[in-house]
Design an enzyme around this catalytic site. Structure first.
Site, mmCIF file in Angstrom:
data_model
loop_
_atom_site.group_PDB
_atom_site.id
_atom_site.type_symbol
_atom_site.label_atom_id
_atom_site.label_comp_id
_atom_site.label_asym_id
_atom_site.label_seq_id
_atom_site.Cartn_x
_atom_site.Cartn_y
_atom_site.Cartn_z
ATOM 1 N N ALA A 16 0.850 -1.196 0.000
ATOM 2 C CA ALA A 16 0.000 0.000 0.000
ATOM 3 C C ALA A 16 0.884 1.243 0.000
ATOM 4 O O ALA A 16 2.088 1.154 -0.246
ATOM 5 C CB ALA A 16 -0.922 -0.021 1.216
ATOM 6 N N ASN A 17 0.305 2.391 0.246
ATOM 7 C CA ASN A 17 1.098 3.621 0.322
ATOM 8 C C ASN A 17 0.584 4.498 1.458
ATOM 9 O O ASN A 17 -0.355 4.123 2.149
ATOM 10 C CB ASN A 17 1.103 4.343 -1.025
ATOM 11 C CG ASN A 17 -0.296 4.784 -1.420
ATOM 12 O OD1 ASN A 17 -0.977 5.466 -0.661
ATOM 13 N ND2 ASN A 17 -0.740 4.363 -2.588
ATOM 14 N N ARG A 18 1.163 5.662 1.626
ATOM 15 C CA ARG A 18 0.886 6.485 2.805
ATOM 16 C C ARG A 18 -0.349 7.369 2.673
ATOM 17 O O ARG A 18 -0.660 8.137 3.572
ATOM 18 C CB ARG A 18 2.089 7.382 3.105
ATOM 19 C CG ARG A 18 3.339 6.604 3.436
ATOM 20 C CD ARG A 18 4.502 7.552 3.721
ATOM 21 N NE ARG A 18 5.753 6.824 3.724
ATOM 22 C CZ ARG A 18 6.171 6.057 4.712
ATOM 23 N NH1 ARG A 18 5.428 5.913 5.798
ATOM 24 N NH2 ARG A 18 7.321 5.412 4.632
ATOM 25 N N SER A 19 -1.040 7.285 1.556
ATOM 26 C CA SER A 19 -2.202 8.159 1.378
ATOM 27 C C SER A 19 -3.314 7.787 2.358
ATOM 28 O O SER A 19 -3.610 6.620 2.572
ATOM 29 C CB SER A 19 -2.715 8.017 -0.052
ATOM 30 O OG SER A 19 -3.931 8.694 -0.185
ATOM 31 N N ALA A 82 -4.439 7.887 -4.659
ATOM 32 C CA ALA A 82 -3.025 7.519 -4.826
ATOM 33 C C ALA A 82 -2.991 6.062 -5.264
ATOM 34 O O ALA A 82 -2.734 5.148 -4.472
ATOM 35 C CB ALA A 82 -2.267 7.706 -3.521
#
Ligand code: CTP
Length: 202
Positions: A16-19, A82
């Protein structure tokens, strides 16, 4: 395996990512408050559904693309997610176990570009397509290139370098980048960025 396409997913791990989803949710809420009929397609987030919108929850880029296409036609499409640019090729069906030969290596495949697909659609393109640009350097230059490459009408560019606190945070500093224009707004709460963006779009 929730979501429209029921693709195979690793039962345990994911990338995943930090969004946080806060900016996209705020835009959906602001549009609904301004009187628009809103469908919000959201990846996994830890924030409440905004009031007055139709929610569609997805877990992967391919599910998001299918859900966005199913939500059309629309007068305005705003792409704030994102989206993961890549996914692991051949996700495991079972938990990947540790072995003596060490950690696994993964090869990645590119995900579909949802915004570029909709903005470049031969038929059914929403009359106004707004994208975002998450950048860590040369923010406006990269955003302008993205506008042209993806074929959208407007790009909301933001600097997501760690020191800005934008990813996951409650405030944002954005530049509204058009084909021949740039407008830079002061640092604002994401809710206020959303209200101003909806006013600008209206
Ligand atoms: N986007 C999308 N589908 C993807 C990737 C991005 O629809 N697979 C959309 C985002 O929602 C955003 C815009 O494209 O509106 C730009 O996303 P961004 O992450 O800034 O750019 P990238 O497409 O990843 O391009 P680059 O690798 O050059 O930063």
């Amino acid at each position: 395996t929730s979501g429209p396409t029921h693709e195979p997913i690793d039962p345990v791990r994911y990338i995943a990512n930090r969004s946080s989803g806060k900016q996209g949710h705020a835009i959906a809420a602001a549009a609904a408050a301004a009187g628009a009929r809103v469908t919000l397609v959201s990846g996994p987030v830890a924030i409440a559904d905004p009031a007055g919108v139709t929610m569609v929850k997805v877990e992967s880029a391919r599910e998001m693309k299918a859900a966005v296409e199913a939500a059309l036609p629309a007068d305005i499409a705003i792409f704030a997610a994102a989206v993961a640019d890549w996914r692991v090729a051949g996700a495991a069906d079972e938990k990947i176990k540790k072995t003596k030969s060490g950690p696994p290596t993964f090869s990645m495949v590119e995900n579909p570009d949802i915004l570029a697909g909709i903005a470049g659609a031969a038929s059914g393109r929403p009359p106004l397509v707004v994208g975002f640009a998450a950048e860590t350097e040369k923010v406006i230059e990269h955003a302008r290139a993205k506008l042209a490459r993806k074929g959208c009408d407007l790009i909301v560019a933001n600097d997501v370098s760690p020191e800005t606190g934008v990813m996951g945070g409650d405030r944002n500093t954005v530049h509204l980048v058009g084909r021949d224009s740039v407008e830079t707004w002061p640092e604002l709460p994401k809710d206020e960025v959303a209200r101003r963006l909806i006013a600008a779009i209206a």
